[in-house]
Structure formats: C-alpha cells, structure tokens
Design a protein around this motif. Structure first.
Motif, mmCIF file in Angstrom:
data_model
loop_
_atom_site.group_PDB
_atom_site.id
_atom_site.type_symbol
_atom_site.label_atom_id
_atom_site.label_comp_id
_atom_site.label_asym_id
_atom_site.label_seq_id
_atom_site.Cartn_x
_atom_site.Cartn_y
_atom_site.Cartn_z
ATOM 1 N N PRO A 28 -6.832 -46.254 102.922
ATOM 2 C CA PRO A 28 -5.904 -46.679 102.518
ATOM 3 C C PRO A 28 -3.996 -46.599 103.410
ATOM 4 O O PRO A 28 -4.264 -44.903 103.776
ATOM 5 N N GLY A 29 -3.120 -46.743 103.522
ATOM 6 C CA GLY A 29 -1.746 -46.509 104.442
ATOM 7 C C GLY A 29 -0.798 -45.713 104.193
ATOM 8 O O GLY A 29 -0.769 -44.634 105.335
ATOM 9 N N GLU A 30 -1.076 -44.680 102.676
ATOM 10 C CA GLU A 30 -1.455 -43.437 102.787
ATOM 11 C C GLU A 30 -2.231 -42.595 103.374
ATOM 12 O O GLU A 30 -1.599 -41.696 103.233
ATOM 13 N N GLN A 31 -2.850 -42.307 103.574
ATOM 14 C CA GLN A 31 -4.179 -41.752 104.020
ATOM 15 C C GLN A 31 -4.473 -41.838 105.336
ATOM 16 O O GLN A 31 -5.155 -41.163 105.772
ATOM 17 N N CYS A 32 -3.281 -42.882 106.000
ATOM 18 C CA CYS A 32 -3.350 -42.835 107.774
ATOM 19 C C CYS A 32 -2.468 -41.921 108.332
ATOM 20 O O CYS A 32 -1.406 -42.741 108.020
ATOM 21 N N SER A 33 -3.292 -42.159 109.019
ATOM 22 C CA SER A 33 -1.909 -40.888 110.632
ATOM 23 C C SER A 33 -1.166 -42.803 111.031
ATOM 24 O O SER A 33 -1.743 -43.453 111.217
ATOM 25 N N ALA A 34 -0.075 -42.282 111.410
ATOM 26 C CA ALA A 34 0.554 -43.430 111.921
ATOM 27 C C ALA A 34 -0.002 -43.373 113.553
ATOM 28 O O ALA A 34 0.710 -44.795 113.830
ATOM 29 N N ALA A 35 -0.159 -42.335 113.842
ATOM 30 C CA ALA A 35 -0.284 -42.863 115.081
ATOM 31 C C ALA A 35 -1.335 -43.156 115.530
ATOM 32 O O ALA A 35 -1.387 -44.446 116.501
ATOM 33 N N ALA A 36 -2.794 -43.106 114.479
ATOM 34 C CA ALA A 36 -3.936 -43.601 114.555
ATOM 35 C C ALA A 36 -3.099 -45.210 114.547
ATOM 36 O O ALA A 36 -3.998 -46.038 115.212
ATOM 37 N N THR A 37 -2.666 -45.891 113.265
ATOM 38 C CA THR A 37 -2.061 -47.135 112.912
ATOM 39 C C THR A 37 -1.552 -47.905 113.976
ATOM 40 O O THR A 37 -2.134 -49.133 114.274
ATOM 41 N N LEU A 38 -0.995 -47.440 114.746
ATOM 42 C CA LEU A 38 -0.606 -47.718 116.043
ATOM 43 C C LEU A 38 -1.005 -48.384 117.032
ATOM 44 O O LEU A 38 -0.740 -49.489 117.753
ATOM 45 N N GLY A 39 -1.989 -47.065 117.278
ATOM 46 C CA GLY A 39 -3.027 -47.127 118.357
ATOM 47 C C GLY A 39 -3.732 -47.956 118.128
ATOM 48 O O GLY A 39 -4.651 -49.393 118.596
ATOM 49 N N MET A 40 -4.153 -48.575 117.044
ATOM 50 C CA MET A 40 -5.254 -50.089 116.301
ATOM 51 C C MET A 40 -5.162 -50.774 116.538
ATOM 52 O O MET A 40 -5.083 -51.622 116.976
ATOM 53 N N LEU A 41 -3.523 -50.813 115.374
ATOM 54 C CA LEU A 41 -2.971 -51.925 116.197
ATOM 55 C C LEU A 41 -2.580 -52.703 116.970
ATOM 56 O O LEU A 41 -2.461 -54.300 117.263
ATOM 57 N N TYR A 42 -2.474 -51.796 118.240
ATOM 58 C CA TYR A 42 -2.057 -52.067 119.650
ATOM 59 C C TYR A 42 -3.435 -52.352 120.074
ATOM 60 O O TYR A 42 -3.688 -53.596 120.546
ATOM 61 N N TYR A 43 -4.482 -51.690 120.053
ATOM 62 C CA TYR A 43 -5.391 -52.069 121.215
ATOM 63 C C TYR A 43 -6.297 -53.376 119.667
ATOM 64 O O TYR A 43 -6.881 -55.241 121.018
ATOM 65 N N PHE A 44 -5.926 -53.726 118.878
ATOM 66 C CA PHE A 44 -7.027 -54.764 118.603
ATOM 67 C C PHE A 44 -6.333 -55.908 117.978
ATOM 68 O O PHE A 44 -6.964 -57.196 117.853
ATOM 69 N N ILE A 45 -4.249 -56.114 118.432
ATOM 70 C CA ILE A 45 -3.939 -56.942 117.951
ATOM 71 C C ILE A 45 -2.961 -57.688 118.510
ATOM 72 O O ILE A 45 -2.620 -58.637 119.369
ATOM 73 N N LEU A 46 -2.161 -56.025 118.756
ATOM 74 C CA LEU A 46 -1.383 -57.289 119.055
ATOM 75 C C LEU A 46 -0.893 -56.402 120.927
ATOM 76 O O LEU A 46 0.248 -56.886 121.134
ATOM 77 N N ALA A 47 -1.653 -56.266 121.924
ATOM 78 C CA ALA A 47 -1.704 -55.934 122.819
ATOM 79 C C ALA A 47 -1.326 -57.122 123.789
ATOM 80 O O ALA A 47 -0.425 -57.340 124.981
ATOM 81 N N HIS A 48 -2.305 -57.386 123.647
ATOM 82 C CA HIS A 48 -2.839 -59.555 124.235
ATOM 83 C C HIS A 48 -2.889 -59.830 123.414
ATOM 84 O O HIS A 48 -3.699 -60.097 122.147
ATOM 85 N N GLN A 49 -2.612 -61.774 123.719
ATOM 86 C CA GLN A 49 -3.077 -62.275 122.666
ATOM 87 C C GLN A 49 -3.861 -62.880 122.146
ATOM 88 O O GLN A 49 -4.729 -62.810 121.031
#
Ligand code: FAD
Length: 499
Positions: free
Chosen positions: A184-205
């Motif tokens: 859950p969010g309170e147990q995740c590093s914000a750096a890992a969160t941004l890296g993961m979201l960008y890689y799997f969802i946001l970098a390219h459609q």
C-alpha cells in the motif's frame, strides 16, 4: 587451447538464467546453482500429482518488456496470448475497463492513458486532480539523484503533496501500487512509485498493453530455455543452496560453497532475491565483513499468495485479466480467466481461475480451506455467476517474504551489479540499474548486465541489451528545462532544506 573460464551463477530466476544463458553462449564453463527443485524462481511452474499445471502466481508481459520478447524470438518460442484487455473491480462492482491502448489513435503521453481508460464511477473532477502530479513524473528521471530525492517520501505523501483527491488515490493509485509494487501507498517509496508508474503506464501510450503465457511460464519459456542452455554446455543444478562465497587471501572470489560441497569459479554472479541474499549473508563468514552486505538486513520483502481454483461449470467472465481493490485494507488481488488464457483449459466444461493476492500478510495465517472460501466469496462479489459454481479442486501457494519491498528509505541499502568483491556481481529485480525496467524484465536485464561485467573482466562479446524506449519529445524537453532550473536554483540557494 586454454580452458574456458568458470563462472558460478546462484539462483535460477529470470536474472540467473539470463546471465547463465549469455555466458554459455560465449563459451564459458558456467554452472547455475538453484536452491529449489525447479528453475524459474518466482515464476517457476510445476504439475500437481494429478497432472494439473500450477505456478506461484500468474505473470504478465507488458509492452516495454522488449528484452524478454527478443529472447523468446531468439529461442523460436511462441508462448504468448494476444494482447488482452483488463478490468478493475471493487466491492461495489466494475470500476474500470482498459482498452488495448495501441489500437487507439496515438496521443502524446499521458493523454491516451487518461482519455481511453474507461472509469465507470470515478468522477472527472477526481481524475483531473492527477494533473499536478505530472510535474513529479518530469522531475523523477530515474537518476541516482532523483532516487535520493524521492525515496525517503512515501507514495501516499507524494500523492497528498500534489493534491491528488482521496478517491483517485483509493480507487486508482493505491490499487496500482498493490499490484505493481505489492504494497500500500504508505509503505512504498515515492521514487519506486514514480519509476514503476512511468515504466508500466505513462511513458508511452501502449505501455500498459499486456500479454500472458498460454500455459505456465515454466512450461512455455523456462523449460525450452533451460534445454537450450544445457545444449550450449551450461550446467543447471537444482536442490543446491549456496551458503557462502569462498575468497582467497586477496579477497577475490574463488567459488561458492553449498554446505560441505564447493564449486570453483573465476567469477560469481548472485541472482537471488532480497530474502535469499539476506540468508546467505547471515550464514556467510565472508560477506558479513562488508557493510554493504550487512546493510542488506535493512531491506524487506513482501508476502504473496497464489491460488488456482477449478469450478464445475462455465462462468461468464467479461475480461480475462482483472485487478481488485477495497476488499481488504492493505491487500490487492487479481484474478484471471484461465479458460481464456491457457491452451490446457480452453475446452474444459468448467471454469479455471487463478487468483493472486499481494501484500497478503494476514491471509497467510488462514488455512487453505479458509483461503479458498474467501476467494470464492470475493470472486462472487465481482462476478455474481460464481455463486452458482462449485469448487471441484483448488491449490494454494503461500510465498512468504517472496517479492521485493521498495520501502521508503530502502534505496540507500540497495546494491548495484558491482559488489565490494571485485569478481562477485549481483543481479535480480531489486538490484540498482539505470535501464529503467521493472519486475521480470528488470530481473532479466540485470542478469545480462552482470554477465556483461564478467565479460568485461574475462573476455567475450557482451549481450546486447535493448534500452527502454526513449522519452517522448515533450517529456524530454520538460526534463531538460526542469534540470536546468534545478541546477540554477542549486547554485543560487545553498542546500539548506531537506531534499
Ligand atoms: C504472485 C506474483 C505475481 C507477479 N506478477 C508479475 C507480473 O505479472 N509481471 C512481472 O513482470 N513480474 C511479476 N512478478 C514479479 C516477478 O516474479 C519477479 O520480479 C521476478 O521473477 C524476479 O526474478 P529474479 O530472478 O530477480 O528473482 P527470483 O525469481 O526470486 O529468483 C531467485 C532464485 O534464487 C534462488 N535462491 C535463493 N537463495 C538461494 C541460494 N542460497 N542458493 C541457490 N539459489 C537460491 C531462489 O530459489 C530463486 O529460484 C510477480 C511475482 C509474484 C510472486
């Protein structure tokens, strides 16, 4: 002709097999030692006593997994389904449906993700509250400085700081974290969160487009891969738990030991999980002398639970892959229609479901019967047709401390491929790399990176690693401007505040 150099690789997951395969192709005398009875690591699959295929959780292969797709091509395998669409459920019912993003008109990222994802209940005002977060996606460029800046902040604090609505956080971001980072969010590093979201969802459609294996990954990919490695002369030995690294007087690794047995090596690659390496360090007479290895005790791992259920009748399930949230406070889960995904179950008169739970701590205290009852209830909440289906058979696999926990503050203790021992290299999905990938693709890439370090030292041709697709031009421009402004500010204002 001189004898080939010996390399010992420890751990037969994506990382260890990746390193072993490339070194075997380069003519090394390579031995892979695996503690469990099967190769595959977290992705291992096996048959039950009555011949049914099971695995420790089903695994998706997302659009950016280009190195794994290249490997599968090289091995002349055809393991994957077509691209699948997916849904998200909460106890209130269907919440989200995702299209196949690459089939939609291409828009500059992240517009396509926002516009084409069909939210059934989430109001537009909540979705728009994600906009300010775009700044942090530009600011987090996967550099070591960016990791240091964001790693000590929790994902929850990050979303709060950027004004994300409570509902968007609960209904969209936290479910993504539970499935992508297993916590859950309170147990995740914000750096890992941004890296993961960008890689799997946001970098390219198309990044969120996913395929699955048409059987277990073990059968469809690892078995033929292991055969190929063995045909190249690589040795894969199972039931060999490495207990220590053997070093000479100069502190150079000479091999590894498995209790009383030893294996000589000119170089060693560890491809074990965080829990695996912590156990080796605890037992080792060598590694715990190095603070880098002792500090690994500060890292953690997460419990997951994988279940497979065979029902007596066909249940109509709208989409094959489904993520669920809101059923337990800090646990996310997914379920998959295996009649749709796996060849073995296509023509079965009943329904076969895989349901996997992430951050499943409290569920591991339940017995198998209680777990299966809960899974049936939760499935029925999502797809009411399950109420009329009876369970004929089921399997429960508890993976304690199985997956990497990217906890806030963990980055300072993670290691990169080069270790303090000059011919001992590290690989695995927790090892620092600037490649930018995550999960299985990251594990495989770090295996190749470790093999390339051996090659740099002992000779041969390095593995070609496909980089992640470059940032889209507007993101690239945003990052350049942001970096320049950051440099100017850093020159003007001394580093007074906490980063
Ligand atoms: C339920 C579940 C679902 C997942 N879903 C996805 C998904 O959909 N997509 C995705 O990309 N990723 C997914 N993942 C994550 C993915 O499985 C991992 O990122 C990846 O498999 C890690 O590979 P690895 O090689 O780094 O480590 P591992 O797979 O953990 O392999 C390490 C190996 O080292 C061995 N080992 C440990 N200690 C020793 C020792 N002392 N001596 C010898 N051998 C040792 C272990 O037995 C193991 O085989 C999921 C994981 C789980 C558990």
């Amino acid at each position: 002709m001189s004898k080939p150099k010996k390399v010992v690789v420890v751990g037969a997951g994506w990382a260890g097999l990746g390193a072993t395969y490339h070194l075997a192709k380069q003519g090394y005398d390579v031995t892979l030692l695996e503690a469990s009875p099967y190769p595959g690591g977290l992705v291992a699959g096996w048959k039950t006593e009555d011949g049914k295929s099971i695995e420790a959780g089903i695994h998706g292969f997302w659009y950016p997994y280009q190195n794994i797709f290249q490997l599968v091509k090289e091995l002349e395998l055809n393991p994957f389904t077509n691209l699948t669409r997916s849904s998200q459920y909460s106890p209130a019912g269907l919440e989200v449906e995702s299209p196949i993003f690459q089939d939609e008109p291409l828009l500059p990222t992240p517009l396509g993700t926002f516009l084409y994802t069909k939210f059934k209940r989430l109001p537009l005002s909540d979705r728009l509250s994600a906009l300010p977060l775009l700044y942090s996606l530009i600011d987090f460029d996967n550099s070591p400085e960016a990791w240091e800046r964001y790693d000590k902040v929790t994902a929850r604090e990050l979303f709060k700081q950027f004004g994300v609505s409570s509902r968007l956080y609960k209904d969209a971001f936290e479910p993504m974290l539970l499935v992508g980072l297993f916590a859950p969010g309170e147990q995740c590093s914000a750096a890992a969160t941004l890296g993961m979201l960008y890689y799997f969802i946001l970098a390219h459609q198309p990044d969120f487009d996913v395929v699955w294996c048409r059987g277990t990954v073990g059968e469809m990919i690892f078995k033929p891969w292991v055969d190929k490695i063995e045909s190249l002369g690589g040795k894969i030995l199972t039931n060999k738990r490495v207990t220590d690294i053997i070093v000479n007087d100069q502190g150079i690794a000479k091999g590894v030991s498995c209790d009383e047995e030893s294996f000589a090596a000119d170089a060693v690659i560890l491809g074990v999980s965080i829990s695996g390496i912590k156990k080796i360090v605890t037992q080792s007479k060598v590694l715990n002398q190095y603070p880098e290895f002792s500090n690994l005790s500060n890292l953690g791992a997460i419990d997951v639970l994988a279940t497979r259920l065979w029902f007596d009748k066909k249940v109509d399930i709208p989409l094959p892959s489904n993520a669920c949230f809101g059923f337990d406070k800090t646990t996310g889960w997914t379920f998959f229609d295996l009649n749709n995904l796996h060849d073995e179950y296509k023509d079965l008169p009943g329904t076969v479901i895989e349901a996997d739970f992430y951050h499943a701590n409290q569920l591991l205290t339940m017995n198998d019967e209680q777990i299966i009852k809960k899974v049936h209830q939760d499935l029925t909440t999502c797809v009411p047709g399950f109420a009329n289906a009876n369970i004929m058979d089921s399997r429960v696999i508890k993976v304690r401390q199985g997956v990497t926990h990217f906890a806030p503050g963990s980055y300072q203790y993670l290691l990169s491929a080069k270790s303090p021992i000059s011919n001992l290299y590290l690989s695995g999905d927790w090892v620092i790399t600037n490649h930018g990938s995550w999960s299985q693709e990251k594990a495989y890439v770090t295996g190749l990176e470790a093999a390339n370090l051996v090659i740099e030292k002992l000779g041969g041709n390095p593995a070609k690693i496909i980089p992640v697709e470059p940032d889209e031009p507007h993101i690239k421009l945003g990052r350049v401007i942001n970096q320049n402004l950051r440099n100017i500010m850093n020159n003007l204002i001394p580093q007074f505040w906490l980063p």
